[in-house]
Design a protein around this motif. Sequence first.
Motif, PDB file in Angstrom:
ATOM      1  N   PRO A   1       0.842  -1.211   0.000  1.00  0.00           N
ATOM      2  CA  PRO A   1       0.000   0.000   0.000  1.00  0.00           C
ATOM      3  C   PRO A   1       0.872   1.256   0.000  1.00  0.00           C
ATOM      4  N   VAL A   2       0.405   2.286  -0.695  1.00  0.00           N
ATOM      5  CA  VAL A   2       1.165   3.530  -0.804  1.00  0.00           C
ATOM      6  C   VAL A   2       0.778   4.471   0.333  1.00  0.00           C
ATOM      7  N   GLY A   3       1.812   4.908   1.086  1.00  0.00           N
ATOM      8  CA  GLY A   3       1.588   5.846   2.198  1.00  0.00           C
ATOM      9  C   GLY A   3       2.331   7.143   1.914  1.00  0.00           C
TER      10      GLY A   3
ATOM     11  N   ASP B   1      10.194   5.659  -2.464  1.00  0.00           N
ATOM     12  CA  ASP B   1      10.602   5.994  -3.815  1.00  0.00           C
ATOM     13  C   ASP B   1      11.605   7.136  -3.720  1.00  0.00           C
ATOM     14  N   SER B   2      12.392   7.303  -4.794  1.00  0.00           N
ATOM     15  CA  SER B   2      13.539   8.221  -4.746  1.00  0.00           C
ATOM     16  C   SER B   2      13.146   9.670  -5.009  1.00  0.00           C
ATOM     17  N   GLY B   3      11.941   9.887  -5.549  1.00  0.00           N
ATOM     18  CA  GLY B   3      11.442  11.254  -5.705  1.00  0.00           C
ATOM     19  C   GLY B   3      11.425  11.774  -7.115  1.00  0.00           C
ATOM     20  N   GLY B   4      12.262  11.256  -7.988  1.00  0.00           N
ATOM     21  CA  GLY B   4      12.347  11.774  -9.359  1.00  0.00           C
ATOM     22  C   GLY B   4      11.044  11.650 -10.116  1.00  0.00           C
ATOM     23  N   PHE B   5      10.396  10.494  -9.961  1.00  0.00           N
ATOM     24  CA  PHE B   5       9.139  10.268 -10.688  1.00  0.00           C
ATOM     25  C   PHE B   5       8.088  11.294 -10.251  1.00  0.00           C
ATOM     26  N   GLN B   6       8.013  11.559  -8.930  1.00  0.00           N
ATOM     27  CA  GLN B   6       7.003  12.487  -8.431  1.00  0.00           C
ATOM     28  C   GLN B   6       7.336  13.933  -8.840  1.00  0.00           C
ATOM     29  N   VAL B   7       8.639  14.249  -8.921  1.00  0.00           N
ATOM     30  CA  VAL B   7       9.019  15.601  -9.361  1.00  0.00           C
ATOM     31  C   VAL B   7       8.433  15.845 -10.745  1.00  0.00           C
TER      32      VAL B   7
ATOM     33  N   GLU C   1      15.217   8.539 -14.050  1.00  0.00           N
ATOM     34  CA  GLU C   1      14.388   9.396 -14.892  1.00  0.00           C
ATOM     35  C   GLU C   1      13.444   8.512 -15.686  1.00  0.00           C
ATOM     36  N   CYS C   2      12.149   8.656 -15.429  1.00  0.00           N
ATOM     37  CA  CYS C   2      11.121   7.849 -16.098  1.00  0.00           C
ATOM     38  C   CYS C   2      10.503   8.696 -17.205  1.00  0.00           C
ATOM     39  N   VAL C   3      10.639   8.286 -18.453  1.00  0.00           N
ATOM     40  CA  VAL C   3      10.064   9.079 -19.553  1.00  0.00           C
ATOM     41  C   VAL C   3       8.582   8.749 -19.698  1.00  0.00           C
TER      42      VAL C   3
ATOM     43  N   GLY D   1      17.877  -1.094  -7.731  1.00  0.00           N
ATOM     44  CA  GLY D   1      18.061  -0.386  -8.994  1.00  0.00           C
ATOM     45  C   GLY D   1      16.740  -0.393  -9.750  1.00  0.00           C
ATOM     46  N   ILE D   2      16.596   0.520 -10.716  1.00  0.00           N
ATOM     47  CA  ILE D   2      15.344   0.617 -11.485  1.00  0.00           C
ATOM     48  C   ILE D   2      15.642   0.531 -12.983  1.00  0.00           C
ATOM     49  N   GLN D   3      15.100  -0.501 -13.634  1.00  0.00           N
ATOM     50  CA  GLN D   3      15.252  -0.680 -15.080  1.00  0.00           C
ATOM     51  C   GLN D   3      14.379   0.323 -15.818  1.00  0.00           C
ATOM     52  N   GLN D   4      14.972   0.992 -16.793  1.00  0.00           N
ATOM     53  CA  GLN D   4      14.213   1.877 -17.651  1.00  0.00           C
ATOM     54  C   GLN D   4      14.359   1.398 -19.091  1.00  0.00           C
ATOM     55  N   GLY D   5      13.890   2.197 -20.059  1.00  0.00           N
ATOM     56  CA  GLY D   5      13.979   1.776 -21.448  1.00  0.00           C
ATOM     57  C   GLY D   5      12.635   1.778 -22.150  1.00  0.00           C
TER      58      GLY D   5
ATOM     59  N   LEU E   1       6.800   1.879 -16.491  1.00  0.00           N
ATOM     60  CA  LEU E   1       5.483   1.336 -16.900  1.00  0.00           C
ATOM     61  C   LEU E   1       4.396   1.959 -16.027  1.00  0.00           C
ATOM     62  N   ALA E   2       3.145   1.617 -16.326  1.00  0.00           N
ATOM     63  CA  ALA E   2       1.998   2.251 -15.658  1.00  0.00           C
ATOM     64  C   ALA E   2       2.068   3.768 -15.827  1.00  0.00           C
ATOM     65  N   VAL E   3       2.467   4.156 -17.040  1.00  0.00           N
ATOM     66  CA  VAL E   3       2.533   5.590 -17.368  1.00  0.00           C
ATOM     67  C   VAL E   3       1.660   5.894 -18.585  1.00  0.00           C
TER      68      VAL E   3
ATOM     69  N   ARG F   1      12.005  -8.775  -7.773  1.00  0.00           N
ATOM     70  CA  ARG F   1      11.666  -7.937  -8.929  1.00  0.00           C
ATOM     71  C   ARG F   1      10.411  -7.156  -8.557  1.00  0.00           C
ATOM     72  N   TYR F   2      10.491  -5.808  -8.668  1.00  0.00           N
ATOM     73  CA  TYR F   2       9.419  -4.910  -8.202  1.00  0.00           C
ATOM     74  C   TYR F   2       8.914  -4.107  -9.391  1.00  0.00           C
ATOM     75  N   LEU F   3       7.622  -4.296  -9.714  1.00  0.00           N
ATOM     76  CA  LEU F   3       7.007  -3.556 -10.825  1.00  0.00           C
ATOM     77  C   LEU F   3       6.345  -2.310 -10.254  1.00  0.00           C
ATOM     78  N   MET F   4       6.898  -1.135 -10.560  1.00  0.00           N
ATOM     79  CA  MET F   4       6.488   0.108  -9.905  1.00  0.00           C
ATOM     80  C   MET F   4       5.178   0.648 -10.447  1.00  0.00           C
ATOM     81  N   GLY F   5       4.263   0.968  -9.500  1.00  0.00           N
ATOM     82  CA  GLY F   5       3.030   1.661  -9.853  1.00  0.00           C
ATOM     83  C   GLY F   5       1.917   0.773 -10.370  1.00  0.00           C
ATOM     84  N   VAL F   6       2.057  -0.545 -10.245  1.00  0.00           N
ATOM     85  CA  VAL F   6       1.071  -1.476 -10.798  1.00  0.00           C
ATOM     86  C   VAL F   6       0.404  -2.241  -9.658  1.00  0.00           C
TER      87      VAL F   6
ATOM     88  N   PHE G   1       4.727  -5.200  -5.791  1.00  0.00           N
ATOM     89  CA  PHE G   1       3.883  -4.227  -6.489  1.00  0.00           C
ATOM     90  C   PHE G   1       3.524  -3.080  -5.549  1.00  0.00           C
ATOM     91  N   ASP G   2       3.233  -1.918  -6.137  1.00  0.00           N
ATOM     92  CA  ASP G   2       2.633  -0.815  -5.375  1.00  0.00           C
ATOM     93  C   ASP G   2       1.623  -0.121  -6.280  1.00  0.00           C
ATOM     94  N   CYS G   3       0.557   0.389  -5.725  1.00  0.00           N
ATOM     95  CA  CYS G   3      -0.390   1.172  -6.517  1.00  0.00           C
ATOM     96  C   CYS G   3      -1.295   1.955  -5.563  1.00  0.00           C
TER      97      CYS G   3
HETATM   98  N1  LIG Z   1      11.140   5.933  -9.248  1.00  0.00           N
HETATM   99  C1  LIG Z   1      10.156   5.545 -10.081  1.00  0.00           C
HETATM  100  N2  LIG Z   1       8.887   5.518  -9.599  1.00  0.00           N
HETATM  101  C2  LIG Z   1       7.880   5.142 -10.443  1.00  0.00           C
HETATM  102  C3  LIG Z   1       6.546   5.155  -9.966  1.00  0.00           C
HETATM  103  C4  LIG Z   1       6.191   5.584  -8.553  1.00  0.00           C
HETATM  104  C5  LIG Z   1       6.026   4.379  -7.635  1.00  0.00           C
HETATM  105  C6  LIG Z   1       5.852   4.812  -6.193  1.00  0.00           C
HETATM  106  C7  LIG Z   1       6.757   4.359  -5.240  1.00  0.00           C
HETATM  107  C8  LIG Z   1       6.608   4.773  -3.908  1.00  0.00           C
HETATM  108  C9  LIG Z   1       5.571   5.623  -3.536  1.00  0.00           C
HETATM  109  C10 LIG Z   1       4.672   6.052  -4.496  1.00  0.00           C
HETATM  110  C11 LIG Z   1       4.804   5.662  -5.829  1.00  0.00           C
HETATM  111  C12 LIG Z   1       5.518   4.791 -10.856  1.00  0.00           C
HETATM  112  N3  LIG Z   1       4.179   4.774 -10.673  1.00  0.00           N
HETATM  113  C13 LIG Z   1       3.636   4.377 -11.865  1.00  0.00           C
HETATM  114  N4  LIG Z   1       4.615   4.111 -12.776  1.00  0.00           N
HETATM  115  C14 LIG Z   1       5.800   4.388 -12.172  1.00  0.00           C
HETATM  116  C15 LIG Z   1       7.131   4.344 -12.653  1.00  0.00           C
HETATM  117  C16 LIG Z   1       8.164   4.745 -11.788  1.00  0.00           C
HETATM  118  C17 LIG Z   1       9.533   4.772 -12.233  1.00  0.00           C
HETATM  119  O1  LIG Z   1       9.861   4.443 -13.401  1.00  0.00           O
HETATM  120  N5  LIG Z   1      10.470   5.173 -11.356  1.00  0.00           N
END
Ligand SMILES: Nc1nc2c(CCc3ccccc3)c3nc[nH]c3cc2c(=O)[nH]1
Length: 371
Positions: free
Chosen positions: A34-36, A92-98, A148-150, A187-191, A218-220, A244-249, A266-268
């Motif tokens: 769960p996301v807090g 999470d490291s913050g870049g995605f939310q920025v 950096e998540c495109v 680490g986080i796989q991109q591409g 993914l999940a973008v 293996r952690y699938l982010m945002g799903v 997983f997180d969502c």
């Molecule tokens: N660092 C990072 N985070 C992502 C998240 C946030 C997950 C997250 C972690 C912790 C707290 C909140 C959200 C993504 N959510 C949907 N797709 C996502 C992709 C990435 C990604 O490529 N890199």
Amino acid sequence: MAGFPFTIAATDGEARTGVLSTSRGDIRTPAFMPVGTAATVKALTVDQVAQSGADIILGNTYHLMLRPTAERVARLGGLHRFMRWEKPILTDSGGFQVMSLSKISKVKEDAVTFQSHLDGSRHVLSPERSIEIQADLLGSDIVMQLDECVAWPAEEARAAEAMRLSARWAQRCKNAFGERDTQALFGIQQGSTFEALRRESADRLIEIGFDGYAIGGLAVGEGHEGMVEVLEYAPAMLPADRPRYLMGVGKPIDLVEAVARGVDMFDCVLPTRSGRHGQAWTWEGSVNLKNARFADDDEPLDPTSDVPASRDYSKAYLHHLVKSEEILGQVLLSWHNIGFFQTLMVQLRAAIAEGRLDAFRREFKARQRIG
Ligand SMILES: Nc1nc2c(CCc3ccccc3)c3nc[nH]c3cc2c(=O)[nH]1
């Protein structure tokens, strides 16, 4: 040993079930986290989250560095003590939310600079600063590299540039994290959706060496089919003996299909966010309690559940609360949904352990259509 022991108890095809043993407790995998975001799983107490079966929750560097600031959380004893959750936390490291939240941001080789979406104040997030916030100030158990998540769809050249920047940041994060055995660094796989880029990203991360590997990017907006297309090859590129952690799903069907392709974590925000909007997830699909058909339905959402929100309250009462925009409606549906997602993971772990995941997948998909 660096990182945490990951014991795989059984496999079924590409799927695995096991335990990731951290210094704050065991995480049963496949796991839903769960996301807090702002030091709370929205609308729920930590006791309700624990009672639902969650072994680990997520925190967010971006939100906490802006408010109440990472230094204040550290002065108050760290994130676990601050929010009274003593089990594992992944941040999470913050870049995605920025990129998704702050008004103005600039990505440079050294760092991401951005303005707070709260008050416009200026901030810098470098790989080193992200590790300091997560590992030293918040006291996270599982730390994510800065990446950096495109956005999707992405031009291949742009996706390659962001993936290679993320790989350089991965090395800097590993250097800043150093040798710790009570915390883990992933680490986080991109591409994006390009197989060759995903392969290059995985190879670069493995070269550096991490305690776990996330599938980012993914999940973008790529949709279920687009995500599954990448999951046909991406998980297997990552070490089989690490999580293996699938982010945002994701939606329940996303979780089932990703587990079958070798994903462990997983997180969502879906269970809590949809719960706040009156949506309940069930074995027959999702339903919205605002619908008039529930006005006289005296049955609970799931009488077999051990989550009070699912077992003890009639759908008529939930319908009333949602129509009346009562806060309790948001609480009970968030609690039900978090419980449903945890129960789905319990069922997936059992199906893998008993070698019947394919049958579970077929039955789950057939039932989801009824709802
Ligand atoms: N660092 C990072 N985070 C992502 C998240 C946030 C997950 C997250 C972690 C912790 C707290 C909140 C959200 C993504 N959510 C949907 N797709 C996502 C992709 C990435 C990604 O490529 N890199």
